[in-house]
Design an enzyme around this catalytic site. Structure first.
Site, PDB file in Angstrom:
ATOM      1  CB  SER A  38      47.831  60.426  -8.431  1.00 57.21           C
ATOM      2  OG  SER A  38      47.989  61.010  -9.710  1.00 57.21           O
ATOM      3  CE1 TYR A  67      47.666  55.499 -10.969  1.00 56.55           C
ATOM      4  CE2 TYR A  67      47.064  57.765 -11.441  1.00 56.55           C
ATOM      5  CZ  TYR A  67      47.949  56.846 -10.903  1.00 56.55           C
ATOM      6  OH  TYR A  67      49.117  57.282 -10.306  1.00 56.55           O
TER       7      TYR A  67
HETATM    8  P1  NAD Z   1      56.373  51.742 -10.018  1.00 55.93           P
HETATM    9  O1  NAD Z   1      55.723  50.968 -11.102  1.00 55.93           O
HETATM   10  O2  NAD Z   1      57.778  52.204 -10.191  1.00 55.93           O
HETATM   11  O3  NAD Z   1      56.283  50.934  -8.637  1.00 55.93           O
HETATM   12  C1  NAD Z   1      55.109  50.287  -8.247  1.00 55.93           C
HETATM   13  C2  NAD Z   1      55.390  49.438  -7.031  1.00 55.93           C
HETATM   14  O4  NAD Z   1      54.163  48.774  -6.635  1.00 55.93           O
HETATM   15  C3  NAD Z   1      56.412  48.323  -7.263  1.00 55.93           C
HETATM   16  O5  NAD Z   1      57.229  48.157  -6.111  1.00 55.93           O
HETATM   17  C4  NAD Z   1      55.550  47.084  -7.460  1.00 55.93           C
HETATM   18  O6  NAD Z   1      56.208  45.859  -7.108  1.00 55.93           O
HETATM   19  C5  NAD Z   1      54.400  47.377  -6.510  1.00 55.93           C
HETATM   20  N1  NAD Z   1      53.190  46.639  -6.874  1.00 55.93           N
HETATM   21  C6  NAD Z   1      52.478  46.739  -8.019  1.00 55.93           C
HETATM   22  N2  NAD Z   1      51.472  45.863  -8.011  1.00 55.93           N
HETATM   23  C7  NAD Z   1      51.542  45.192  -6.820  1.00 55.93           C
HETATM   24  C8  NAD Z   1      50.776  44.145  -6.227  1.00 55.93           C
HETATM   25  N3  NAD Z   1      49.728  43.579  -6.844  1.00 55.93           N
HETATM   26  N4  NAD Z   1      51.156  43.693  -5.014  1.00 55.93           N
HETATM   27  C9  NAD Z   1      52.227  44.227  -4.379  1.00 55.93           C
HETATM   28  N5  NAD Z   1      52.983  45.219  -4.894  1.00 55.93           N
HETATM   29  C10 NAD Z   1      52.641  45.682  -6.102  1.00 55.93           C
HETATM   30  O7  NAD Z   1      55.390  52.982  -9.771  1.00 55.93           O
HETATM   31  P2  NAD Z   1      55.620  54.450  -9.172  1.00 55.93           P
HETATM   32  O8  NAD Z   1      55.541  55.417 -10.273  1.00 55.93           O
HETATM   33  O9  NAD Z   1      56.765  54.479  -8.239  1.00 55.93           O
HETATM   34  O10 NAD Z   1      54.258  54.618  -8.366  1.00 55.93           O
HETATM   35  C11 NAD Z   1      54.161  54.492  -6.963  1.00 55.93           C
HETATM   36  C12 NAD Z   1      52.862  55.157  -6.531  1.00 55.93           C
HETATM   37  O11 NAD Z   1      52.884  56.541  -6.876  1.00 55.93           O
HETATM   38  C13 NAD Z   1      51.622  54.568  -7.214  1.00 55.93           C
HETATM   39  O12 NAD Z   1      50.562  54.508  -6.294  1.00 55.93           O
HETATM   40  C14 NAD Z   1      51.318  55.590  -8.292  1.00 55.93           C
HETATM   41  O13 NAD Z   1      49.965  55.593  -8.645  1.00 55.93           O
HETATM   42  C15 NAD Z   1      51.720  56.861  -7.588  1.00 55.93           C
HETATM   43  N6  NAD Z   1      51.988  57.972  -8.492  1.00 55.93           N
HETATM   44  C16 NAD Z   1      52.980  57.877  -9.438  1.00 55.93           C
HETATM   45  C17 NAD Z   1      53.202  58.967 -10.262  1.00 55.93           C
HETATM   46  C18 NAD Z   1      54.270  58.961 -11.320  1.00 55.93           C
HETATM   47  O14 NAD Z   1      54.307  59.899 -12.124  1.00 55.93           O
HETATM   48  N7  NAD Z   1      55.152  57.983 -11.351  1.00 55.93           N
HETATM   49  C19 NAD Z   1      52.425  60.125 -10.134  1.00 55.93           C
HETATM   50  C20 NAD Z   1      51.444  60.166  -9.164  1.00 55.93           C
HETATM   51  C21 NAD Z   1      51.243  59.087  -8.344  1.00 55.93           C
END
Ligand code: NAD
Length: 261
Positions: free
Chosen positions: A143, A156
């Site tokens: 991130s 985080y």
């Molecule tokens: P999201 O909430 O849409 O998806 C999260 C995914 O992780 C889901 O498939 C969920 O089932 C899985 N997950 C969560 N806890 C789990 C566990 N204990 N065991 C197995 N699976 C688990 O989130 P997202 O926004 O798509 O984020 C995906 C990645 O991108 C994350 O690492 C997040 O930190 C990173 N990220 C997101 C953003 C953003 O703005 N959305 C920005 C930077 C980084």
């Protein structure tokens, strides 16, 4: 179909960014192991869609990645069912927002476990076979918070900085072996993880959805636009290609100039 014959394990593939990465990597012809929570109906529909659109083999393996043993079991089962894994995308992640002195211990442990330790367990389990095959692509979805801090995100930011560090060490230890390890560092991407933060702002500020989104973006992301999940997916697919064979140990922002400030 630059990834034809390759096999990819993608965590957090049932939602948001992970779903788009699965789509982009399947589009390039790789067989897919999906990991992530969801109902049986949702997961079956996703498997079927990827298989029908791209003609690739797709399975889902259930695992709670907050538990180290389940991460190891996921890696073992994925290798058993597909022969070996060439591409590992550590994408699963969770967020909790609170000031550091009020941060619940359970949330600290959970964020560190899912966002950082799961990547360690999966890399440790899958690297030996990648080394043997002299090909591997490890992509850690970190991130902007792996590069800079923000208030109220102690766990985080700590986990994502840790993931960037893990990326560098893995890249150094695998340099010249045919395996690369990189981190992608997105800014705001509109997914369920960010949806929760928008709803919180609407509630706390008694403001409309549009204002909450605008404030969220104008605070940090100069482009004023959300990054699209498919754009993160396309970058991940590029990092898996031969063209990216000498990109390793990098932490690549995709953040509308957030970290250029
Ligand atoms: P999201 O909430 O849409 O998806 C999260 C995914 O992780 C889901 O498939 C969920 O089932 C899985 N997950 C969560 N806890 C789990 C566990 N204990 N065991 C197995 N699976 C688990 O989130 P997202 O926004 O798509 O984020 C995906 C990645 O991108 C994350 O690492 C997040 O930190 C990173 N990220 C997101 C953003 C953003 O703005 N959305 C920005 C930077 C980084």
């Amino acid at each position: 179909m630059v990834l034809g014959g390759k096999r990819a394990l993608i965590t957090g593939a049932t939602s948001g960014i992970g779903l788009s990465i699965a789509e982009e990597i399947a589009k390039q012809g790789a067989d897919i192991v999906l990991s992530g929570f969801g109902t049986v109906i949702e997961i079956e529909a996703l498997k079927q869609r990827l298989h029908e659109h791209y003609g690739v083999y797709v399975i889902h393996i259930a695992a709670d990645l907050s538990i180290g043993e389940q991460c190891r079991m996921l890696a073992e089962q994925a290798q058993r069912e597909l022969g070996s894994i060439d591409i590992l995308i550590n994408n699963a992640g969770i967020q909790h927002v609170a000031p550091v002195d009020q941060f619940p211990k359970e949330q600290w442990d959970a964020v560190l476990a899912v966002n950082l330790s799961a990547a360690f367990h999966l890399i440790a389990s899958l690297l030996p076979s990648m080394r043997r095959k002299r090909y591997g692509r490890i992509i850690n979805i970190a991130s902007v918070h792996g590069l800079v801090g923000s208030v109220n995100k102690a766990a985080y930011v700590a986990a994502k900085h840790g993931l960037v560090g893990l990326t560098k060490v893995t890249a150094l230890e695998t340099a010249g072996s045919g395996v690369t390890c990189n981190a992608i560092c997105p800014g705001w991407v509109l997914t369920p993880l960010v949806e929760a933060q928008i709803l919180q702002r609407m509630e706390e500020g008694h403001i409309s959805r549009e204002s909450a989104e605008q404030r969220l973006l104008s605070d940090k992301q100069p482009s004023g636009e959300f990054v699209l999940p498919a754009q993160v997916g396309a970058l991940a697919a590029f990092l898996c290609s031969d063209a990216a064979a000498n990109i390793t140990g990098a932490s690549l922002p995709i953040d509308g100039a957030w970290t250029a400030q």
